[in-house]
Design a protein around this motif. Structure first.
Motif, PDB file in Angstrom:
ATOM      1  N   GLN A 149      13.827   9.782  -3.404  1.00 21.13           N
ATOM      2  CA  GLN A 149      13.505  11.205  -3.543  1.00 21.13           C
ATOM      3  C   GLN A 149      12.112  11.434  -4.105  1.00 21.13           C
ATOM      4  N   VAL A 150      11.628  10.501  -4.930  1.00 22.40           N
ATOM      5  CA  VAL A 150      10.284  10.657  -5.501  1.00 22.40           C
ATOM      6  C   VAL A 150       9.226  10.301  -4.470  1.00 22.40           C
ATOM      7  N   TRP A 151       9.480   9.279  -3.680  1.00 22.47           N
ATOM      8  CA  TRP A 151       8.513   8.800  -2.678  1.00 22.47           C
ATOM      9  C   TRP A 151       9.031   9.056  -1.261  1.00 22.47           C
ATOM     10  N   LEU A 152       9.644  10.173  -1.061  1.00 24.29           N
ATOM     11  CA  LEU A 152      10.302  10.456   0.210  1.00 24.29           C
ATOM     12  C   LEU A 152       9.281  10.649   1.330  1.00 24.29           C
ATOM     13  N   GLY A 153       9.517   9.980   2.460  1.00 24.52           N
ATOM     14  CA  GLY A 153       8.749  10.250   3.670  1.00 24.52           C
ATOM     15  C   GLY A 153       7.649   9.275   4.014  1.00 24.52           C
ATOM     16  N   PHE A 154       7.405   8.254   3.180  1.00 30.82           N
ATOM     17  CA  PHE A 154       6.308   7.329   3.469  1.00 30.82           C
ATOM     18  C   PHE A 154       6.807   6.184   4.361  1.00 30.82           C
ATOM     19  N   TYR A 155       7.389   6.549   5.497  1.00 30.65           N
ATOM     20  CA  TYR A 155       7.940   5.555   6.405  1.00 30.65           C
ATOM     21  C   TYR A 155       6.830   4.762   7.109  1.00 30.65           C
ATOM     22  N   THR A 156       5.737   5.437   7.428  1.00 35.03           N
ATOM     23  CA  THR A 156       4.665   4.746   8.142  1.00 35.03           C
ATOM     24  C   THR A 156       4.123   3.582   7.326  1.00 35.03           C
ATOM     25  N   GLU A 157       3.848   3.840   6.049  1.00 34.61           N
ATOM     26  CA  GLU A 157       3.337   2.776   5.190  1.00 34.61           C
ATOM     27  C   GLU A 157       4.348   1.643   5.053  1.00 34.61           C
ATOM     28  N   ALA A 158       5.627   2.001   4.917  1.00 36.35           N
ATOM     29  CA  ALA A 158       6.661   0.969   4.777  1.00 36.35           C
ATOM     30  C   ALA A 158       6.737   0.098   6.019  1.00 36.35           C
ATOM     31  N   TYR A 159       6.750   0.725   7.191  1.00 33.13           N
ATOM     32  CA  TYR A 159       6.878  -0.040   8.431  1.00 33.13           C
ATOM     33  C   TYR A 159       5.606  -0.836   8.729  1.00 33.13           C
ATOM     34  N   VAL A 160       4.448  -0.283   8.407  1.00 33.88           N
ATOM     35  CA  VAL A 160       3.199  -1.012   8.635  1.00 33.88           C
ATOM     36  C   VAL A 160       3.140  -2.250   7.739  1.00 33.88           C
ATOM     37  N   PHE A 161       3.548  -2.102   6.493  1.00 33.88           N
ATOM     38  CA  PHE A 161       3.533  -3.237   5.568  1.00 33.88           C
ATOM     39  C   PHE A 161       4.469  -4.342   6.054  1.00 33.88           C
ATOM     40  N   VAL A 162       5.684  -3.977   6.459  1.00 29.54           N
ATOM     41  CA  VAL A 162       6.648  -4.969   6.932  1.00 29.54           C
ATOM     42  C   VAL A 162       6.163  -5.582   8.247  1.00 29.54           C
ATOM     43  N   ALA A 163       5.568  -4.751   9.108  1.00 26.28           N
ATOM     44  CA  ALA A 163       5.051  -5.276  10.376  1.00 26.28           C
ATOM     45  C   ALA A 163       3.968  -6.321  10.137  1.00 26.28           C
ATOM     46  N   LEU A 164       3.134  -6.108   9.139  1.00 24.51           N
ATOM     47  CA  LEU A 164       2.098  -7.094   8.814  1.00 24.51           C
ATOM     48  C   LEU A 164       2.720  -8.409   8.342  1.00 24.51           C
ATOM     49  N   LEU A 165       3.792  -8.323   7.554  1.00 22.84           N
ATOM     50  CA  LEU A 165       4.465  -9.546   7.110  1.00 22.84           C
ATOM     51  C   LEU A 165       5.066 -10.300   8.294  1.00 22.84           C
ATOM     52  N   TYR A 166       5.721  -9.562   9.187  1.00 21.26           N
ATOM     53  CA  TYR A 166       6.289 -10.207  10.373  1.00 21.26           C
ATOM     54  C   TYR A 166       5.190 -10.813  11.244  1.00 21.26           C
ATOM     55  N   PHE A 167       4.091 -10.091  11.380  1.00 21.93           N
ATOM     56  CA  PHE A 167       2.995 -10.594  12.218  1.00 21.93           C
ATOM     57  C   PHE A 167       2.414 -11.881  11.637  1.00 21.93           C
ATOM     58  N   LEU A 168       2.201 -11.921  10.336  1.00 21.91           N
ATOM     59  CA  LEU A 168       1.638 -13.123   9.719  1.00 21.91           C
ATOM     60  C   LEU A 168       2.541 -14.327   9.945  1.00 21.91           C
ATOM     61  N   PHE A 169       3.838 -14.138   9.783  1.00 25.04           N
ATOM     62  CA  PHE A 169       4.762 -15.253   9.970  1.00 25.04           C
ATOM     63  C   PHE A 169       4.816 -15.680  11.432  1.00 25.04           C
ATOM     64  N   CYS A 170       4.936 -14.714  12.336  1.00 24.78           N
ATOM     65  CA  CYS A 170       5.081 -15.046  13.757  1.00 24.78           C
ATOM     66  C   CYS A 170       3.784 -15.604  14.341  1.00 24.78           C
ATOM     67  N   PHE A 171       2.644 -15.042  13.943  1.00 22.10           N
ATOM     68  CA  PHE A 171       1.367 -15.538  14.449  1.00 22.10           C
ATOM     69  C   PHE A 171       1.103 -16.957  13.966  1.00 22.10           C
ATOM     70  N   SER A 172       1.384 -17.226  12.690  1.00 20.46           N
ATOM     71  CA  SER A 172       1.181 -18.590  12.179  1.00 20.46           C
ATOM     72  C   SER A 172       2.129 -19.574  12.868  1.00 20.46           C
ATOM     73  N   SER A 173       3.344 -19.122  13.188  1.00 16.67           N
ATOM     74  CA  SER A 173       4.284 -20.002  13.905  1.00 16.67           C
ATOM     75  C   SER A 173       3.778 -20.302  15.308  1.00 16.67           C
ATOM     76  N   ALA A 174       3.229 -19.299  15.972  1.00 16.37           N
ATOM     77  CA  ALA A 174       2.704 -19.513  17.319  1.00 16.37           C
ATOM     78  C   ALA A 174       1.523 -20.471  17.311  1.00 16.37           C
ATOM     79  N   ARG A 175       0.632 -20.322  16.340  1.00 16.71           N
ATOM     80  CA  ARG A 175      -0.507 -21.235  16.250  1.00 16.71           C
ATOM     81  C   ARG A 175      -0.049 -22.651  15.918  1.00 16.71           C
ATOM     82  N   TYR A 176       0.959 -22.766  15.072  1.00 14.69           N
ATOM     83  CA  TYR A 176       1.502 -24.093  14.764  1.00 14.69           C
ATOM     84  C   TYR A 176       2.122 -24.726  16.004  1.00 14.69           C
ATOM     85  N   SER A 177       2.769 -23.911  16.831  1.00 15.70           N
ATOM     86  CA  SER A 177       3.353 -24.431  18.069  1.00 15.70           C
ATOM     87  C   SER A 177       2.285 -25.044  18.955  1.00 15.70           C
TER      88      SER A 177
END
Length: 356
Positions: free
Chosen positions: A315-343
């Motif tokens: 309720q205090v920080w209501l509505g900041f979905y874009t920042e939340a999803y962008v932050f999580v997307a960056l974490l997923y990208f770092l893991f997946c991109f590093s895995s692809a390069r390792y492959s």
């Protein structure tokens, strides 16, 4: 007159990146279009991500700003990473993540592959379970309180480790000359591959408990892990079978001529070569499974993505979905991109022809 052409190579031939982007008129046109698009989007992205962003402060400061509210990420970082895990025990969730990341890092070196590494993984998974669940000097924490990054890592890693031996057995069974064994393998693989993963999750969460005797119960986290393992095993079995089919029969015949049994020839000669040929497909499946763990949100589990979504419902920080999803997307990208390069590195490292 020299028989060797001493003409220096062209500029594009000496720079593979330039050749890939400007080598043909079509590539040059695509490169120009992408450059124009980047020129239009990058300034706006810079303003939103960096220049006009709020890096610290309160929700009121973010409301008046025109950029991203990274202060929300700083405020909710612990909840996004650990979910509903008790805040006073959050160090255990971080330690479990560090342990799993350490095991992944150690496993990237082919020199360390062997029984010792397998024993290390078994001990590491047991240690992660102990850190998250508690016991002994640690306060017990129920699995319904696990969340965030530990759940995403533990589900994807455990499911892949449990699925691998089952997938090898299914791949060998599907190629077996025993009709009954081959029928069972084909039925399992095609049935699981023909059903959405969400349906398998629902069956494991809602239907399976109804089949148990009265008073018996299996933890929801364990049921989700088993369901994901079976799902991964069906797809991984087909990948391994493709690798086995790529190995010529002469490899079996050469191994048998040396006195090896069928199982010894498969384990020591054929299977290692088959796995090398399908390394890109295996890594691609691992990346997909890491991303598919977000589907456990439909059965009420707090993975990394679901924890970020719930954090934006505060309720205090209501509505900041874009920042939340962008932050999580960056974490997923770092893991997946590093895995692809390792492959790519691993494929080149295990192929002596390409390596030299």
């Amino acid at each position: 007159m020299s028989l060797v052409d001493d003409k220096p190579p062209a500029l594009l031939d000496r720079h593979p990146l330039l050749k890939a982007t400007l080598g043909t008129p079509g590539n040059a046109a695509i490169t120009l279009a992408l450059a124009i698009l980047a020129g239009l989007l990058l300034p706006r992205a810079w303003d939103w991500f960096i220049w006009n962003a709020v890096w610290w402060g309160s929700a009121e400061d973010c409301t008046a700003a025109s950029g991203a509210c990274w202060a929300f990420i700083g405020e909710k970082l612990q909840f996004i990473v650990t979910g509903l895990y008790p805040p006073e025990q959050s160090y255990r969730a971080y330690a479990a993540c560090g342990l799993l990341f350490g095991l992944l890092l150690v496993s990237t070196s082919p020199r360390l592959w062997g029984r010792g590494l397998l024993a290390l993984w078994i001990a590491g998974i047991g240690g992660a379970i102990w850190l998250l669940g508690g016991g002994g000097p640690l306060v017990p924490v129920a699995t319904d309180k696990w969340g965030g990054l530990p759940v995403t890592l533990f589900l994807s890693i455990s499911a892949f480790l449990l699925a691998f031996p089952l997938a090898v057995g299914l791949a060998l069974a599907r190629r077996s000359r025993l009709g009954g064994l081959r029928l069972y393998a084909v039925t399992f693989i095609e049935l699981v591959r023909g059903v959405p993963f969400i349906a398998i999750l629902y069956a494991a969460t809602l239907l399976f408990p109804l089949m148990l005797p009265e008073g018996a119960a299996i933890d929801k986290f364990a049921r989700a892990t088993v369901a994901l393992s079976l799902f991964v095993a069906a797809y991984l079995a087909e990948i391994i079978r493709a690798g086995l089919q790529a190995i010529p029969n002469g490899q079996y015949e050469a191994a048998q001529s040396l006195g090896l049994t069928w199982w010894q020839a498969t384990r020591l000669v054929v299977l290692p070569q088959a796995l090398k040929t399908v390394i890109p497909a295996i890594i691609n499946l691992a990346i997909g499974i890491f991303q598919d763990t977000t589907l456990v949100a439909v059965i009420g589990m707090f993975d990394l993505l679901n924890a970020a979504r719930v954090a934006a419902n505060d309720q205090v920080w209501l509505g900041f979905y874009t920042e939340a999803y962008v932050f999580v997307a960056l974490l997923y990208f770092l893991f997946c991109f590093s895995s692809a390069r390792y492959s790519l590195w691993l494929e080149r490292h295990l192929n002596p022809v390409r390596r030299h």
